[in-house]
Design a protein around this motif. Structure first.
Motif, short mmCIF file in Angstrom:
data_model
loop_
_atom_site.label_atom_id
_atom_site.label_comp_id
_atom_site.label_asym_id
_atom_site.label_seq_id
_atom_site.Cartn_x
_atom_site.Cartn_y
_atom_site.Cartn_z
N GLN A 1 -36.83 60.87 57.06
CA GLN A 1 -35.37 60.85 57.13
C GLN A 1 -34.75 59.97 56.04
O GLN A 1 -33.55 59.70 56.09
CB GLN A 1 -34.92 60.33 58.49
CG GLN A 1 -35.12 61.33 59.61
CD GLN A 1 -34.46 60.85 60.88
OE1 GLN A 1 -34.23 59.67 61.07
NE2 GLN A 1 -34.16 61.79 61.77
N THR A 2 -35.56 59.56 55.07
CA THR A 2 -35.05 58.61 54.08
C THR A 2 -33.78 59.10 53.41
O THR A 2 -32.80 58.36 53.28
CB THR A 2 -36.13 58.36 53.01
OG1 THR A 2 -37.33 58.04 53.68
CG2 THR A 2 -35.74 57.23 52.11
N TYR B 1 -29.20 60.87 63.28
CA TYR B 1 -30.65 60.89 63.06
C TYR B 1 -31.39 61.66 64.13
O TYR B 1 -32.59 61.89 64.04
CB TYR B 1 -31.18 59.46 62.99
CG TYR B 1 -30.40 58.59 62.04
CD1 TYR B 1 -30.50 58.80 60.66
CD2 TYR B 1 -29.55 57.60 62.49
CE1 TYR B 1 -29.78 58.03 59.79
CE2 TYR B 1 -28.82 56.82 61.61
CZ TYR B 1 -28.94 57.05 60.26
OH TYR B 1 -28.21 56.29 59.40
N ALA C 1 -20.46 60.76 63.40
CA ALA C 1 -21.02 61.98 62.83
C ALA C 1 -21.96 62.68 63.83
O ALA C 1 -22.69 62.05 64.56
CB ALA C 1 -21.79 61.65 61.56
N VAL C 2 -21.86 63.99 63.87
CA VAL C 2 -22.69 64.76 64.78
C VAL C 2 -23.31 65.90 63.99
O VAL C 2 -22.63 66.55 63.20
CB VAL C 2 -21.85 65.34 65.94
CG1 VAL C 2 -22.66 66.31 66.76
CG2 VAL C 2 -21.31 64.23 66.81
N ILE C 3 -24.58 66.10 64.16
CA ILE C 3 -25.19 67.27 63.54
C ILE C 3 -25.71 68.18 64.63
O ILE C 3 -26.06 67.72 65.71
CB ILE C 3 -26.31 66.90 62.54
CG1 ILE C 3 -27.36 66.03 63.23
CG2 ILE C 3 -25.76 66.23 61.33
CD1 ILE C 3 -28.61 65.89 62.43
N MET D 1 -26.14 58.51 54.85
CA MET D 1 -25.27 57.89 55.85
C MET D 1 -24.77 56.54 55.36
O MET D 1 -23.64 56.16 55.64
CB MET D 1 -26.04 57.69 57.16
CG MET D 1 -26.51 58.94 57.84
SD MET D 1 -25.21 60.16 58.07
CE MET D 1 -24.15 59.31 59.21
N ALA D 2 -25.61 55.82 54.62
CA ALA D 2 -25.19 54.51 54.13
C ALA D 2 -24.03 54.65 53.16
O ALA D 2 -23.16 53.79 53.09
CB ALA D 2 -26.36 53.80 53.46
N PRO E 1 -32.86 52.81 52.54
CA PRO E 1 -34.31 52.62 52.71
C PRO E 1 -35.05 52.43 51.40
O PRO E 1 -36.19 51.98 51.39
CB PRO E 1 -34.73 53.91 53.41
CG PRO E 1 -33.69 54.90 53.10
CD PRO E 1 -32.41 54.15 52.87
N LEU F 1 -31.56 61.20 54.50
CA LEU F 1 -30.44 61.19 55.45
C LEU F 1 -29.89 59.78 55.62
O LEU F 1 -28.69 59.56 55.61
CB LEU F 1 -30.92 61.75 56.80
CG LEU F 1 -29.89 61.74 57.92
CD1 LEU F 1 -28.73 62.65 57.60
CD2 LEU F 1 -30.54 62.15 59.24
N ILE F 2 -30.80 58.80 55.73
CA ILE F 2 -30.35 57.41 55.91
C ILE F 2 -29.56 56.97 54.69
O ILE F 2 -28.52 56.32 54.80
CB ILE F 2 -31.56 56.48 56.15
CG1 ILE F 2 -32.28 56.87 57.43
CG2 ILE F 2 -31.12 55.04 56.22
CD1 ILE F 2 -33.62 56.20 57.61
N ARG F 3 -30.03 57.40 53.49
CA ARG F 3 -29.33 57.02 52.27
C ARG F 3 -27.93 57.64 52.27
O ARG F 3 -26.95 56.98 51.95
CB ARG F 3 -30.14 57.49 51.06
CG ARG F 3 -29.79 56.79 49.78
CD ARG F 3 -30.55 57.37 48.60
NE ARG F 3 -32.00 57.32 48.77
CZ ARG F 3 -32.80 58.39 48.72
NH1 ARG F 3 -32.29 59.60 48.51
NH2 ARG F 3 -34.09 58.26 48.88
N VAL G 1 -20.29 55.04 55.08
CA VAL G 1 -20.37 54.10 56.20
C VAL G 1 -19.25 54.29 57.20
O VAL G 1 -19.45 54.27 58.40
CB VAL G 1 -20.32 52.66 55.65
CG1 VAL G 1 -20.28 51.67 56.80
CG2 VAL G 1 -21.52 52.40 54.78
N ALA H 1 -19.70 56.86 59.96
CA ALA H 1 -21.08 57.06 60.38
C ALA H 1 -21.27 57.20 61.88
O ALA H 1 -21.91 58.14 62.33
CB ALA H 1 -21.95 55.93 59.84
#
Lengths: 615, 226
Positions: free
Chosen positions: B206-207, A189, B223-225, B213-214, A201, B209-211, B217, B220
């Motif tokens: 970031q919604t 993030y 992970a590196v960006i 990543m979930a 979310p 992205l969070i989805r 799992v 997670a």
């Protein structure tokens, strides 16, 4: 006005609980308590089933009526949480009585002590929030410093923050030949967040403030005034967290009936900076600069309370000159704090900024000395285990004050003498002359926000707030530290417990501080050139296994540190007992029935600082 | 002691003089008439009446108050009028540690300020998390959410450093032009989405992205960006 206290109290032995005191408890509860016999520990362990009765007996039979600190430790290897209570006797003084209760980690439920001491209220909420210990019978067990919906209980030893790197500092990536990497790059993030597995979310509904408002009562409740008369609606008003009169990011959710306050709930945590979690990763000395940032107006006093605690644990003696330097900066800090408070109390009363300008002027001069002494105006980081970091410098630099003026180089001792003998007493008298009899101040403060003695003790109030309610309890006298038992001063006490007395007692304390400083100056001159820092000066110290609760009488109240050491270079548990947090326990009781404008003044007279309140 | 200039796109060091003597002004009118460009008079007047918002977060706020007092005297810069209302303020000084619980309020306050608006990140915490960066409820820099014009290093910065930050901001303002500033373009400016408090702070941008990543799992945490 002053209550003379005996100067005969001997050196404190706060780790040892006198046998005859505990005998009463052992006779009364033979099966419920046992002594804590671990190496380096003290006090008694109470079985959770009898905790409330034993607490009542400690309060009523042993007369330890002031519960100051409620700490909680996660002994993950042994598989239990331990809640540690420290109670004091406000009449006789002396060391703490320390009792504990244990609960298994997977079923952490304890009876609440809010029925015995109101001061347990906020501290139990904090323990629930950060450690996940549930207190049955607590009237309002909500999260305190984080928010409803936050994932996990951060102070558990198996909980890891998003930027987690290693258990203990120094991190291998930094030392001895480290290459630090930006922590953001380790997380997808790009910032300091983490989410539980399988969290999405979509469809997330934040809890928001519903829980807070629910505790305040639904706004449709009857107002108590008969419908045939004037009808008023109940209304919930939020003050803060960015309101200028709340002295930082403090928020009060207030239920109003017309303009009268019926309920008030402090909402805190907007400056929760994780001192304790970071402190458990740090080395002992590494925590010293963090203590500066607790009560950021009084960094020197925070340093001292922490240094005292660790010195007691490692058995370090402090040379005389260091003690003198400590008292010098401590009492100057007290003067800064009380000046600041009076200035901003007047701000809250509507005298916007003019009185505060005069107070800040004096503060700047003291900060000039602190800057010369420690290198920093506010975050002094001045104390060390076994002394202080620097001796007095030969000169104090002052800024130019007039056009064409050169920067001044003033002899340090002369500068201190000018301050203590001349400038500060005059400034104090000036405040007294212009403010004390001021009509607005008197009418807004006299009889407003009365805090009765018994309520003050029950709520765990400490410092000037407690003393303004008629309790002559000052840790400098009751459990003396440093060289306060060699010094001649009175414990200032006022008896009405209203806002006006809380204002007056600050003036009294400034005068007592000046009296102490006058005794310090000749001794400073006599000890010039002597050692000011004894003991090892390395970056890491090892502390023997055990626990210790150290405390000092800060300008805002009792600042305590409860430290558990496992024998390594980092504290196993580092708990801070913040006076500002516990002093707001009584806020609702003091504000009920008054107007909104009064709540601002009452809060101002309580003297909170958010860095310490939220930690 | 003094803060270094950190903004990249400020003007060069030349002092912006209001009067532009390149244009011939008759001798007898020199003391009464000033000929200048619209940008210069506009920026000159704006930069000398920046009203900061009266709002502090932590330790830095104490130094901000000390700066507002008589010894440092921000009235010299036309900045002594601190407004508690975001509607009346031009400058937000983020003075202190930004926590996750506080950041929705800060973003909301920023959205409520009328343009042109400026942000100063005062101190190490507001600039990048500071000593508390590793903490679990600390936002590692307010620039993760709102645009920052001037960063002031220090923990806390001295009042002198804050004044230096103001001077830097004035230079930035004087380098702007009416023809290019965003607040005179067509259409409305987009408000910054207010973050939400979930199990952790949710930046609604970031919604997706969070989805993602979930759904993956297992790997997670590694992970590196770029």
């Amino acid at each position: 006005m002053f209550q003379e206290t005996e100067n005969t109290m001997s050196t404190p032995s706060s780790d040892v609980t006198a046998n005859d005191v505990t005998d009463v408890l052992f006779r009364k509860f033979p099966n419920a308590i046992q002594p804590d016999e671990r190496e380096g520990y003290s006090g008694i362990i109470v079985s959770p089933d009898h905790l409330v009765e034993v607490a009542q007996s400690i309060r009523d039979d042993l007369r330890h009526d002031l519960l100051t600190s409620l700490s909680y430790v996660d002994y993950i290897d042994e598989g239990y949480f331990e809640v540690v209570y420290h109670a004091y006797d406000t009449r006789k003084g002396g060391p703490a009585f320390n009792f504990k209760a244990r609960v298994p980690r997977d079923e952490a439920v304890l009876p609440s002590l809010t029925g015995v001491w109101l001061s347990a209220n906020l501290q139990e909420r904090e323990a629930w929030d950060l450690m996940g210990i549930r207190f049955t019978g607590h009237p309002n067990l909500k999260r305190l410093l984080t928010w409803e919906g936050f994932e996990g209980h951060p102070l558990r030893k198996d909980w890891r923050e998003p930027f987690y790197e290693e258990e203990k500092k120094p991190f291998k990536s930094r030392w001895p030949e480290g290459h630090a990497e930006r922590a953001e790059n380790r997380l997808p993030y790009g910032m300091n967040v983490q989410y539980p597995p399988e969290f999405t979310p979509d469809g997330w509904v934040p809890e928001g403030d519903a829980a807070i408002y629910e505790a305040l009562g639904a706004p449709t409740t009857d107002s108590g005034i008969s419908l045939h008369h004037i009808k008023t609606d109940q209304l919930i008003v939020n003050m803060g967290p960015q309101h200028p009169s709340t002295h930082g990011v403090f928020r009060m959710a207030v239920t109003l009936d017309g303009e009268t306050i019926t309920r008030l709930e402090p909402v805190v945590g907007y400056l929760h900076r994780n001192h304790e979690k970071i402190g458990e990763r740090n080395t002992y000395l590494g925590n010293m600069p963090f203590t500066d940032r607790l009560d950021y107006i009084c960094s020197m006093s925070n340093n001292l309370a922490y240094a005292l605690t660790v010195e007691k644990m490692i058995g370090q003696e402090v040379p005389e000159r260091a003690e003198l330097l400590r008292i010098l900066v401590l009492e100057l800090t007290r003067i800064i704090n009380h000046f600041w408070l009076i200035g901003f109390l007047l701000n809250d009363l509507g005298a916007f900024f003019t009185p505060a300008l005069y107070m800040i002027m004096e503060r700047e001069l003291i900060l000039d000395l602190f800057e010369a002494l420690s290198g920093s105006r506010m975050m002094c980081n001045y104390m060390r285990f076994g002394g202080v970091a620097y001796d007095l410098p030969s000169y104090v630099g002052g800024p130019a004050v007039k056009p064409g003026d050169k920067a001044r180089y003033l002899d340090t001792m002369q500068f201190i003498k000018d301050l203590v003998y001349d400038r500060l007493p005059k400034a104090t008298d000036q405040i007294d002359t212009f403010l004390t009899q001021n009509e607005v101040l008197v009418s807004r403060c006299k009889g407003v926000g009365i805090l009765p003695t018994d309520l003050a003790i029950a709520c765990g109030m400490t410092g000037p707030v407690l003393r303004a309610s008629g309790v002559a309890y000052d840790i400098r006298r009751s459990d003396p530290y440093s060289i306060y038992n060699e010094l001649d001063f009175d414990v200032a006490v006022r008896y009405n417990g209203d806002t006006y007395d809380r204002y007056l007692i600050r003036l009294d304390e400034i005068r007592q501080s000046l009296r102490i400083l006058e005794q310090i100056i000749p001794r400073l001159e006599a000890t010039e050139g002597q050692e000011y820092w004894a003991g090892k000066r390395g970056h890491t110290i090892r502390v023997p296994k055990g626990e210790h609760y150290g405390h000092a009488d800060n300008p805002k109240g009792e600042l305590g540190f409860y430290i558990v050491s496992d024998g390594t270079a980092n504290p196993y548990r580092y708990h801070i007992r913040a006076p500002s947090l516990i002093n707001i326990t009584a806020l609702e009781a003091m504000c009920q029935g008054l107007k909104v404008a009064d709540s601002v003044v009452i809060l101002g007279s309580l003297d909170i600082v958010l860095g310490e309140l939220d930690r | 002691m003094s803060a270094r200039r950190l903004t990249a796109n400020t003007m060069s060091h030349e002092v912006v003089s209001l009067n532009n003597p390149d244009y011939p002004v008759p001798e007898e009118l020199r003391h009464n008439v000033a000929i200048t460009t619209l940008d210069r008079i506009y920026n000159w007047s704006r930069s000398r009446s920046v009203w900061p918002m009266l709002f502090g977060l932590a330790c830095c706020a104490i130094e901000m108050i000390a700066m507002a007092a008589s010894r440092y005297d921000p009235a010299r810069f036309g900045m002594e009028v601190m407004r508690p209302s975001p509607r009346q303020a031009d400058l937000m000084i983020v003075a202190g540690t930004v926590t996750k619980k506080m950041v929705p309020q800060i973003v909301r306050l920023y959205n409520q300020m009328s343009e042109p608006r400026y942000v100063i990140a005062m101190g190490a915490c507001a600039s990048g998390g500071g000593p508390f960066k590793e903490g679990y409820t600390v936002v590692d820099g307010i620039d993760k959410f709102i645009p920052v014009d001037v960063y002031i290093p220090g923990c806390p910065p001295t009042p002198q450093a804050l004044l230096q930050g103001f001077i830097t901001l004035h230079e930035k303002i004087e380098g702007q032009s009416i023809t290019t500033v965003p607040w005179y373009r067509k259409g409305e400016s987009e408000p910054i989405p207010v973050p939400v408090l979930g199990p952790d702070l949710i930046d609604v941008r970031q919604t997706a992205l969070i989805r993602d990543m979930a759904s993956q799992v297992s790997d997670a945490p590694e992970a590196v960006i770029d």
